[in-house]
Design a protein around this motif. Sequence first.
Motif, PDB file in Angstrom:
ATOM      1  N   THR A 162       0.833  -1.205   0.000  1.00  0.00           N
ATOM      2  CA  THR A 162       0.000   0.000   0.000  1.00  0.00           C
ATOM      3  C   THR A 162       0.863   1.248   0.000  1.00  0.00           C
ATOM      4  O   THR A 162       0.577   2.219  -0.722  1.00  0.00           O
ATOM      5  N   TYR A 163       1.935   1.219   0.789  1.00  0.00           N
ATOM      6  CA  TYR A 163       2.821   2.383   0.853  1.00  0.00           C
ATOM      7  C   TYR A 163       3.470   2.655  -0.501  1.00  0.00           C
ATOM      8  O   TYR A 163       3.575   3.809  -0.933  1.00  0.00           O
ATOM      9  N   LEU A 167       3.148   5.920  -2.700  1.00  0.00           N
ATOM     10  CA  LEU A 167       4.391   6.639  -2.968  1.00  0.00           C
ATOM     11  C   LEU A 167       4.555   6.913  -4.458  1.00  0.00           C
ATOM     12  O   LEU A 167       4.967   8.012  -4.859  1.00  0.00           O
ATOM     13  N   ILE A 168       4.198   5.942  -5.274  1.00  0.00           N
ATOM     14  CA  ILE A 168       4.296   6.127  -6.720  1.00  0.00           C
ATOM     15  C   ILE A 168       3.336   7.229  -7.184  1.00  0.00           C
ATOM     16  O   ILE A 168       3.684   8.067  -8.030  1.00  0.00           O
ATOM     17  N   LEU A 169       2.143   7.242  -6.628  1.00  0.00           N
ATOM     18  CA  LEU A 169       1.198   8.299  -6.971  1.00  0.00           C
ATOM     19  C   LEU A 169       1.711   9.662  -6.513  1.00  0.00           C
ATOM     20  O   LEU A 169       1.506  10.680  -7.193  1.00  0.00           O
ATOM     21  N   SER A 170       2.393   9.694  -5.371  1.00  0.00           N
ATOM     22  CA  SER A 170       2.973  10.950  -4.891  1.00  0.00           C
ATOM     23  C   SER A 170       4.088  11.426  -5.809  1.00  0.00           C
ATOM     24  O   SER A 170       4.209  12.625  -6.086  1.00  0.00           O
ATOM     25  N   GLY A 231       7.755   6.896 -15.153  1.00  0.00           N
ATOM     26  CA  GLY A 231       9.052   6.581 -14.575  1.00  0.00           C
ATOM     27  C   GLY A 231       8.920   5.854 -13.250  1.00  0.00           C
ATOM     28  O   GLY A 231       9.617   4.866 -12.984  1.00  0.00           O
ATOM     29  N   ALA A 232       8.014   6.340 -12.385  1.00  0.00           N
ATOM     30  CA  ALA A 232       7.789   5.694 -11.092  1.00  0.00           C
ATOM     31  C   ALA A 232       7.185   4.302 -11.276  1.00  0.00           C
ATOM     32  O   ALA A 232       7.514   3.368 -10.541  1.00  0.00           O
ATOM     33  N   ASN A 233       6.311   4.158 -12.277  1.00  0.00           N
ATOM     34  CA  ASN A 233       5.717   2.852 -12.542  1.00  0.00           C
ATOM     35  C   ASN A 233       6.784   1.859 -13.024  1.00  0.00           C
ATOM     36  O   ASN A 233       6.794   0.693 -12.623  1.00  0.00           O
TER      37      ASN A 233
END
Length: 245
Positions: A162-163, A167-170, A231-233
């Motif tokens: 979940t974190y 975090l990726i969405l952030s 990039g985060a994905n």
Amino acid sequence: MMVSNEVQRAEMIRVLRNTFAISSLGILTSILPVIFAILLQEIKSTKFKRIVQTFTTLPNFISWVLVYSFAFMMFSVDNGFINKLLMNLGWIHTPTNILASDHHTWLAMTLWSVWKGLGWGAIMYIAAITGIDPELYEAARVDGANRFKQIWHITVPGIIPTYFVLLILSIANFINNGLDQYFVFANAMNMSNIEVLDLYVYNIGMANSNFGFATAVSIMKSLVSLFLLFGANGLSKAIRGESII
């Protein structure tokens, strides 16, 4: 104009510096709702737990205008509670204009965001903790694990997915700081350190009526957000083997 005009280029660098600094502090403090959710779940008294959760979640539903009103009552020069208290204690002799100071602006904005969103941000982690199989805790207790070891070996691994998603969405919203908070706290003294991209677009477009340039900056901001999201994905797929999009 963003890259060819020297003055405008310096302005963009300043605004991006503020945006990146505040967003980075926001990501660094994103672990606080996790810690708060874990500590909240360790409270044995259900009544006390509900009271704490209610009072920490309520600030999320208060507008930033009211938050600034509260800050003004606490820190204003004339009738601020903090200035009166410090003067009565003899720690200071003249009132300090904290809200109009340009010192530690990034940290102050981050602390206000943490105060406002701590309880609300912990809700997702509380739900994740609730979904952990209770038999894992029973087995850990049978094996002699204390509460700290149960948290470290069961609770933390249970909420890590979940974190990472949050975090990726952030990270995808890294340059989207929002407008309300910085608009109400901004003044002539701290504008150089508080003006993030969203506030800059508002000031350029609405205050200076330069709608074309404001639109160009907004488009650039959206493209960077998309780049950060993918990039985060990609980073999530490389580290965890899972994708969110």
